[in-house]
Structures are given as C-alpha cells and as structure tokens.
Design a protein around this motif. Structure first.
Motif, PDB file in Angstrom:
ATOM      1  N   HIS A 143       0.812  -1.207   0.000  1.00 30.36           N
ATOM      2  CA  HIS A 143       0.000   0.000   0.000  1.00 30.36           C
ATOM      3  C   HIS A 143       0.854   1.269   0.000  1.00 30.36           C
ATOM      4  O   HIS A 143       0.591   2.210  -0.752  1.00 30.36           O
ATOM      5  CB  HIS A 143      -0.954  -0.012   1.202  1.00 30.36           C
ATOM      6  CG  HIS A 143      -1.846   1.163   1.254  1.00 30.36           C
ATOM      7  ND1 HIS A 143      -2.948   1.276   0.442  1.00 30.36           N
ATOM      8  CD2 HIS A 143      -1.782   2.302   1.965  1.00 30.36           C
ATOM      9  CE1 HIS A 143      -3.527   2.438   0.664  1.00 30.36           C
ATOM     10  NE2 HIS A 143      -2.839   3.088   1.583  1.00 30.36           N
ATOM     11  N   HIS A 190       1.546   4.452  -2.862  1.00 33.51           N
ATOM     12  CA  HIS A 190       1.627   5.917  -2.702  1.00 33.51           C
ATOM     13  C   HIS A 190       2.851   6.453  -3.454  1.00 33.51           C
ATOM     14  O   HIS A 190       2.760   7.426  -4.208  1.00 33.51           O
ATOM     15  CB  HIS A 190       1.787   6.296  -1.220  1.00 33.51           C
ATOM     16  CG  HIS A 190       0.501   6.294  -0.437  1.00 33.51           C
ATOM     17  ND1 HIS A 190      -0.032   7.437   0.105  1.00 33.51           N
ATOM     18  CD2 HIS A 190      -0.346   5.304  -0.109  1.00 33.51           C
ATOM     19  CE1 HIS A 190      -1.155   7.138   0.762  1.00 33.51           C
ATOM     20  NE2 HIS A 190      -1.359   5.839   0.640  1.00 33.51           N
ATOM     21  N   CYS A 246      -5.595   9.512   3.144  1.00 30.69           N
ATOM     22  CA  CYS A 246      -5.762   8.054   3.062  1.00 30.69           C
ATOM     23  C   CYS A 246      -6.022   7.485   4.442  1.00 30.69           C
ATOM     24  O   CYS A 246      -5.458   7.944   5.430  1.00 30.69           O
ATOM     25  CB  CYS A 246      -4.500   7.437   2.460  1.00 30.69           C
ATOM     26  SG  CYS A 246      -4.609   5.658   2.271  1.00 30.69           S
ATOM     27  N   GLY A 272      -5.607   4.172   5.128  1.00 33.48           N
ATOM     28  CA  GLY A 272      -4.986   2.842   5.189  1.00 33.48           C
ATOM     29  C   GLY A 272      -3.823   2.761   6.159  1.00 33.48           C
ATOM     30  O   GLY A 272      -3.553   3.688   6.918  1.00 33.48           O
ATOM     31  N   HIS A 283       0.285   2.267   6.719  1.00 38.71           N
ATOM     32  CA  HIS A 283       1.508   2.582   5.976  1.00 38.71           C
ATOM     33  C   HIS A 283       2.727   2.322   6.829  1.00 38.71           C
ATOM     34  O   HIS A 283       2.643   2.393   8.059  1.00 38.71           O
ATOM     35  CB  HIS A 283       1.501   4.057   5.555  1.00 38.71           C
ATOM     36  CG  HIS A 283       0.239   4.460   4.863  1.00 38.71           C
ATOM     37  ND1 HIS A 283      -0.883   4.832   5.549  1.00 38.71           N
ATOM     38  CD2 HIS A 283      -0.088   4.516   3.553  1.00 38.71           C
ATOM     39  CE1 HIS A 283      -1.854   5.109   4.702  1.00 38.71           C
ATOM     40  NE2 HIS A 283      -1.403   4.920   3.481  1.00 38.71           N
TER      41      HIS A 283
END
Ligand SMILES: [Zn+2]
Length: 405
Positions: free
Chosen positions: A104, A108, A202, A204, A206
C-alpha cells in the motif's frame, strides 16, 4: 463508532479492547469498542489474526466496515463466552499486515512518481493476494515511462524518507496541494506525508519510512477502459516473485542448454525451426500422396466405366486420407476412392472424381449406419469416424459392394 487504533499506529499488532456486540446468527462476528484490525477499504485488504479472552481464542477471518461507521470482525466459530463488556486481547497477523503496508505504501510512492515525472494520475488502486495494480488516467503509456517511474520509486525507497500521519481540516487540506482528496463528507482528513515527496489523504496502514517498503517491481502494463493498468509488487512479494521468475526461466534455459538471458533468442529459433519443419512435412506428405495415388491407380483396371480404389491403412491420419483421396480423384476423371485407416483415429474417407454418378455423402451415411460412427459430406467427398479399427474393413467392403451393384 469503533475507535480505530491503526489510524495512529500502523505497527500496533497487540491491543486490548472490550466487546460491544456479538453476532452469531449466520456468520459469527464481533464488534469492539476499539480495534487495530484493518477492514477492507480504499483498495487495501483486511487484516487477520486472533481475538482472545480468558476463556477462549477465536480466529479473525475477515474484517469489514459497516455502514454506521463501525468495524466488524468475522470469526471462524461462534464465541462461547463473549458478551458485551468482556475484555479481550487482539493480535494482528504481522506478516500479512507488513505485506499489506509494503504494497500500500509502495502504491503511494509509485502513484506520486507517475505524477511528478509525467503528470499522470492514478484513478484506482487494487490489492489482491498475489499482486497489486493501479489504473492510470492516460491514453498511452510507454515502456520507457514505466521503467523511469519504477527507478524513481525505488530511489525514494532508498532515500528512506520519513512517512508521517497528520490530521487536518478539509479547508486546511485545500491549501496543501494534496495528490488525492477523498470525496467523503468527513471534515477531518487523515494525511499521509512522505517527506518532500507526496501528500495524500488516506485511511490505510503505511510503513513509517520509505525504506521499509523494501523495493518496487513493476510487472504487466495493459490498456483498460479507463486508461492503463500497471501491475506491481513491493517488498518481500517482489523478492518472492523474482525468485519464482528465476526458477521458471532457469528450467526453460536448461531445456535449451542456454543461459537464461539467451532463452528468447533460443525460443524464437526453435519456433522458426518448427515452422519450417512443418512446412517441409506438409510438402513431403503432398508428394507422398501424389506418388502413392499414381502407384495405386496404375494397378487398378477400369470396370463399368469407372476405376474403384479400396484401401485400408493402419497408420495414416484423416488428413492424409483426404489428401490421398483428392490426388486419386484428380489424376483420372473416373475414380471412386474408398479409403479407411485403423489408427490413430479409425476413420473413413469416400471420394469420387468430379462429374461421377454416385453420391459419397449418402454412401458414407449408409456405411456408418451399419458400423456406427459419425460423419457425412457432399456428393463428391465425405468423411466419417468409426468406433474402432475392426469396423474399417467391413465398412469399406459394404461400400464397395454398394458401388458395384
Ligand atoms: Zn494509503
């Protein structure tokens, strides 16, 4: 609302929480007051792991967002002793989470590289168990651009830049120059800041520094409806895939007794050889059929104004029978050829020179009706498959008697 612990710390693999609801009707599930489990969203897939209380341990098999803003944890079995208020301990599957963070966060960096280098924007991200992909809004994408983006992304990884999480209001975000602003109506935005390289909103998980991505490997690129789809893999996945590629390539190289980098040249050479041999083979068969047809006809007298050829072969395929029938019926104007082969595929071919009186299609149908099988054809040429080699001779005998009568 479930408090989402992963919002603030993606490396939180252990946490304590309280059960807020238990569901066990069709698919056992739990709601907690707080969780570090990531639910599928924004292209990133869910975490797995275990939830345990003093009395039992349950596997979390899937995690999802619900419409009312909560996180639902699906379990491998209905809980026996959990109820609202029970204290639990949650543990995230670290290997899976680390892999997801690598893919993920890699996305980016890669999406930012395409923007910075070529002003090409990512419109969607997909993560599967084996590979990931981004869709880029562009009518064309060259191999050179793909390779440059890959190199740049890996340089950013090598520079080991810090990645920070910031929370800002929508108004503040408007002035930050974000690569991606979500359309959701929330007023607070969670910003992922890859230092001096990329800012995007975002939700998510990281990694903390770009070096933890490991590396990015771009794979297939193909045109799709909304632009170009670029497949990629990051971190350990990239290494595992490179290992698999190397194994396949090494195996192939061994077949050619060549170095792996010479495989394309060797494979092309082999294909060219196969093509040329196939051509030679076809030509030889043609010549063989021609010669065989002439030899056969030399020994066949004319009877009742036509020349009847009846032959059974043991090792010719249907294509050769048809070729031979063609030659036989073209060399002379009054030939009827009844041919059969017992292997590899027991079959029959009946043919006559153009303008002859009999009907090969009907003759074939009659023959097949007696011995079984399928087939048919026109007045001058018919073919059929019979159930076994033993039926070939009787079928030819029957057809030749019918022609003579
Ligand atoms: Zn993200």
């Amino acid at each position: 609302m479930t408090q989402r612990l992963y919002y603030h710390d993606s490396f939180l693999y252990h946490f304590d929480a309280e059960v807020s609801e238990v569901r066990g009707t069709s698919k056992a599930a739990l709601f907690l007051d707080r969780t570090a489990f990531y639910p599928t969203s924004g292209g990133q897939i869910f975490d797995t792991g275990v939830i345990s209380s003093e009395d039992e341990t349950l596997r979390v098999t899937e995690v999802a967002d619900t419409e009312d803003g909560r996180v639902i944890h699906y379990l491998d079995a209905p809980p026996k002793s959990l109820h609202p208020g029970t204290k639990i301990h949650g543990e995230i599957d670290q290997t899976r989470r680390r892999d997801h963070m690598q893919q993920h966060t890699g996305q980016h960096v890669l999406s930012a590289a395409f923007v910075r280098l070529f002003d090409l924007h990512t419109v969607s991200f997909h993560m599967a168990d084996d590979y990931c992909s981004i869709d880029i809004d562009t009518p064309t994408l060259t191999k050179e651009k793909i390779e440059r983006a890959e190199r740049e992304a890996n340089e950013i990884i090598l520079e080991n830049r810090p990645i920070e999480i910031r929370f800002v209001t929508r108004d503040e975000a408007a002035n930050l120059g974000l690569r991606k602003i979500p359309v959701a109506d929330r007023d607070e935005l969670r910003i992922i800041d890859i230092r001096d390289y990329d800012l995007s909103a975002c939700g998510g998980t990281h990694v903390n520094q770009t070096g933890q991505i490991g590396c990015i490997l771009l794979r297939k690129a193909e045109k799709v409806r909304q632009g170009w789809r670029v497949e990629f893999i990051a971190g350990q996945r990239a290494v595992a895939t490179a290992r698999r590629d190397y194994t396949a390539l090494t195996e192939t190289a061994a077949m050619f007794s060549a170095h792996i980098y010479d495989v394309p040249v060797q494979a092309r050479k082999s294909l060219d050889e196969i093509r040329s041999l196939r051509k030679q083979h076809e030509q030889s068969l043609e010549e063989l059929a021609e010669a065989q047809a002439a030899a056969i006809l030399a020994g066949i007298p004319e009877e009742n104004s036509f020349r009847l050829v009846v032959r059974a072969f043991a090792d010719r395929d249907m294509n050769f029978l048809k070729l031979l029938a063609q030659k036989l019926t073209r060399i002379a104007p009054n030939v009827v050829a009844l041919l059969g082969t017992t292997s590899p595929q027991p079959s029959l071919v009946f043919a006559q020179s153009a303008g002859q009186q009999a009907d090969m299609g009907k003759l074939m149908k009659d023959a097949l009706a007696k011995v079984g099988g399928r087939g048919g054809g026109s007045k001058d040429m018919a073919q059929g498959g019979v159930p076994n080699g033993e039926s070939v001779s009787p079928a030819l005998d029957g057809a030749s008697s019918q022609i003579r009568s």
